[in-house]
Motif scaffolding. Structure first.
Motif, PDB file in Angstrom:
ATOM      1  N   MET A  97      -0.382  13.149   5.848  1.00 27.31           N
ATOM      2  CA  MET A  97       0.462  14.339   5.983  1.00 27.31           C
ATOM      3  C   MET A  97      -0.022  15.304   7.050  1.00 27.31           C
ATOM      4  O   MET A  97      -1.223  15.480   7.245  1.00 27.31           O
ATOM      5  N   THR A  98       0.968  15.952   7.656  1.00 23.94           N
ATOM      6  CA  THR A  98       0.738  17.159   8.423  1.00 23.94           C
ATOM      7  C   THR A  98       1.322  18.278   7.567  1.00 23.94           C
ATOM      8  O   THR A  98       2.461  18.172   7.105  1.00 23.94           O
ATOM      9  N   VAL A  99       0.541  19.328   7.343  1.00 19.07           N
ATOM     10  CA  VAL A  99       0.923  20.373   6.401  1.00 19.07           C
ATOM     11  C   VAL A  99       1.017  21.720   7.111  1.00 19.07           C
ATOM     12  O   VAL A  99       0.109  22.107   7.841  1.00 19.07           O
ATOM     13  N   GLU A 100       2.132  22.401   6.882  1.00 16.36           N
ATOM     14  CA  GLU A 100       2.282  23.794   7.313  1.00 16.36           C
ATOM     15  C   GLU A 100       2.410  24.625   6.051  1.00 16.36           C
ATOM     16  O   GLU A 100       3.244  24.339   5.183  1.00 16.36           O
ATOM     17  N   ILE A 101       1.582  25.658   5.939  1.00 17.84           N
ATOM     18  CA  ILE A 101       1.582  26.535   4.766  1.00 17.84           C
ATOM     19  C   ILE A 101       2.028  27.929   5.191  1.00 17.84           C
ATOM     20  O   ILE A 101       1.487  28.498   6.139  1.00 17.84           O
ATOM     21  N   ILE A 102       3.011  28.464   4.470  1.00 11.94           N
ATOM     22  CA  ILE A 102       3.519  29.807   4.743  1.00 11.94           C
ATOM     23  C   ILE A 102       3.331  30.645   3.478  1.00 11.94           C
ATOM     24  O   ILE A 102       3.999  30.401   2.463  1.00 11.94           O
ATOM     25  N   PRO A 103       2.398  31.618   3.499  1.00  8.86           N
ATOM     26  CA  PRO A 103       2.240  32.497   2.335  1.00  8.86           C
ATOM     27  C   PRO A 103       3.488  33.361   2.162  1.00  8.86           C
ATOM     28  O   PRO A 103       4.061  33.834   3.149  1.00  8.86           O
ATOM     29  N   SER A 155      -5.153  16.866  -3.186  1.00  9.79           N
ATOM     30  CA  SER A 155      -5.168  15.946  -4.326  1.00  9.79           C
ATOM     31  C   SER A 155      -3.966  14.996  -4.333  1.00  9.79           C
ATOM     32  O   SER A 155      -3.919  14.068  -5.142  1.00  9.79           O
ATOM     33  N   LEU A 156      -3.007  15.227  -3.432  1.00 11.85           N
ATOM     34  CA  LEU A 156      -1.845  14.341  -3.340  1.00 11.85           C
ATOM     35  C   LEU A 156      -2.236  13.036  -2.648  1.00 11.85           C
ATOM     36  O   LEU A 156      -2.859  13.067  -1.577  1.00 11.85           O
ATOM     37  N   PRO A 157      -1.898  11.897  -3.212  1.00 14.72           N
ATOM     38  CA  PRO A 157      -2.254  10.618  -2.597  1.00 14.72           C
ATOM     39  C   PRO A 157      -1.739  10.442  -1.163  1.00 14.72           C
ATOM     40  O   PRO A 157      -2.414   9.810  -0.343  1.00 14.72           O
ATOM     41  N   THR A 159       0.835  -1.202   0.000  1.00 13.39           N
ATOM     42  CA  THR A 159       0.000   0.000   0.000  1.00 13.39           C
ATOM     43  C   THR A 159       0.869   1.251   0.000  1.00 13.39           C
ATOM     44  O   THR A 159       0.606   2.208  -0.735  1.00 13.39           O
ATOM     45  N   VAL A 160       1.919   1.240   0.809  1.00 11.24           N
ATOM     46  CA  VAL A 160       2.837   2.382   0.875  1.00 11.24           C
ATOM     47  C   VAL A 160       3.509   2.580  -0.488  1.00 11.24           C
ATOM     48  O   VAL A 160       3.547   3.702  -1.008  1.00 11.24           O
ATOM     49  N   ASP A 161       4.011   1.517  -1.078  1.00 10.62           N
ATOM     50  CA  ASP A 161       4.694   1.612  -2.375  1.00 10.62           C
ATOM     51  C   ASP A 161       3.756   2.130  -3.460  1.00 10.62           C
ATOM     52  O   ASP A 161       4.133   3.002  -4.253  1.00 10.62           O
ATOM     53  N   GLU A 162       2.540   1.630  -3.484  1.00 10.24           N
ATOM     54  CA  GLU A 162       1.566   2.034  -4.503  1.00 10.24           C
ATOM     55  C   GLU A 162       1.182   3.504  -4.304  1.00 10.24           C
ATOM     56  O   GLU A 162       1.073   4.269  -5.276  1.00 10.24           O
ATOM     57  N   THR A 163       1.018   3.920  -3.054  1.00 13.45           N
ATOM     58  CA  THR A 163       0.659   5.308  -2.766  1.00 13.45           C
ATOM     59  C   THR A 163       1.797   6.252  -3.137  1.00 13.45           C
ATOM     60  O   THR A 163       1.563   7.323  -3.712  1.00 13.45           O
ATOM     61  N   ARG A 164       3.019   5.855  -2.861  1.00 10.25           N
ATOM     62  CA  ARG A 164       4.177   6.685  -3.237  1.00 10.25           C
ATOM     63  C   ARG A 164       4.312   6.793  -4.759  1.00 10.25           C
ATOM     64  O   ARG A 164       4.670   7.860  -5.273  1.00 10.25           O
ATOM     65  N   SER A 165       3.994   5.729  -5.474  1.00 13.17           N
ATOM     66  CA  SER A 165       4.034   5.777  -6.944  1.00 13.17           C
ATOM     67  C   SER A 165       2.988   6.751  -7.476  1.00 13.17           C
ATOM     68  O   SER A 165       3.269   7.555  -8.373  1.00 13.17           O
ATOM     69  N   ARG A 166       1.791   6.697  -6.914  1.00 11.15           N
ATOM     70  CA  ARG A 166       0.734   7.633  -7.334  1.00 11.15           C
ATOM     71  C   ARG A 166       1.101   9.067  -6.955  1.00 11.15           C
ATOM     72  O   ARG A 166       0.790  10.007  -7.691  1.00 11.15           O
ATOM     73  N   GLU A 167       1.791   9.240  -5.828  1.00 13.81           N
ATOM     74  CA  GLU A 167       2.244  10.564  -5.395  1.00 13.81           C
ATOM     75  C   GLU A 167       3.207  11.169  -6.415  1.00 13.81           C
ATOM     76  O   GLU A 167       3.099  12.353  -6.758  1.00 13.81           O
ATOM     77  N   ALA A 168       4.136  10.382  -6.904  1.00 10.06           N
ATOM     78  CA  ALA A 168       5.104  10.872  -7.900  1.00 10.06           C
ATOM     79  C   ALA A 168       4.390  11.307  -9.183  1.00 10.06           C
ATOM     80  O   ALA A 168       4.724  12.353  -9.763  1.00 10.06           O
ATOM     81  N   ILE A 169       3.415  10.533  -9.601  1.00  9.93           N
ATOM     82  CA  ILE A 169       2.656  10.872 -10.814  1.00  9.93           C
ATOM     83  C   ILE A 169       1.895  12.180 -10.598  1.00  9.93           C
ATOM     84  O   ILE A 169       1.913  13.079 -11.442  1.00  9.93           O
TER      85      ILE A 169
END
Length: 99
Positions: free
Chosen positions: A80-86, A73-75, A19-29
């Motif tokens: 993820m934990t996301v920090e956004i800095i404008p 939209s990222l697989p 599952t991890v490998d497949e998700t990482r492959s979709r992430e790259a795409i």
């Protein structure tokens, strides 16, 4: 508008390797698609602890709300934990100077 992101991905214990490998492959795409669309401008991999996935990204979006949709939209987003800095232009930025 440009944004800097700090993304930390934590795969839940017990997640099958397949599952991890497949998700990482979709992430790259998907990352390649977002780069083509002009949203993902740069991506860096800073030092991380063993088993930790961290990324720093430079993104372009109309506003933070649009960026949040792009990141969703990222697989790997579900892990993820996301920090956004404008980011705003700085008056001393050498890239903003014209020759």
């Amino acid at each position: 508008m440009e944004f800097l992101t700090h993304l930390v991905t934590t795969v839940p214990d017990g997640t099958p390797d397949a599952t991890v490998d497949e998700t990482r492959s979709r992430e790259a795409i998907r990352a390649a698609e977002l780069a083509t669309e002009g949203h993902l401008l740069r991506l860096w991999k800073p030092p991380a602890a063993p088993g930790e996935w961290r990324s720093l990204g430079l993104w372009s979006a109309e506003n933070e709300s649009e960026l949040m949709g792009v990141l969703a939209s990222l697989p790997l987003h579900v892990w993820m934990t996301v920090e956004i800095i404008p980011l705003r232009p700085h008056p001393n930025d050498p890239a903003s100077k014209t020759s």
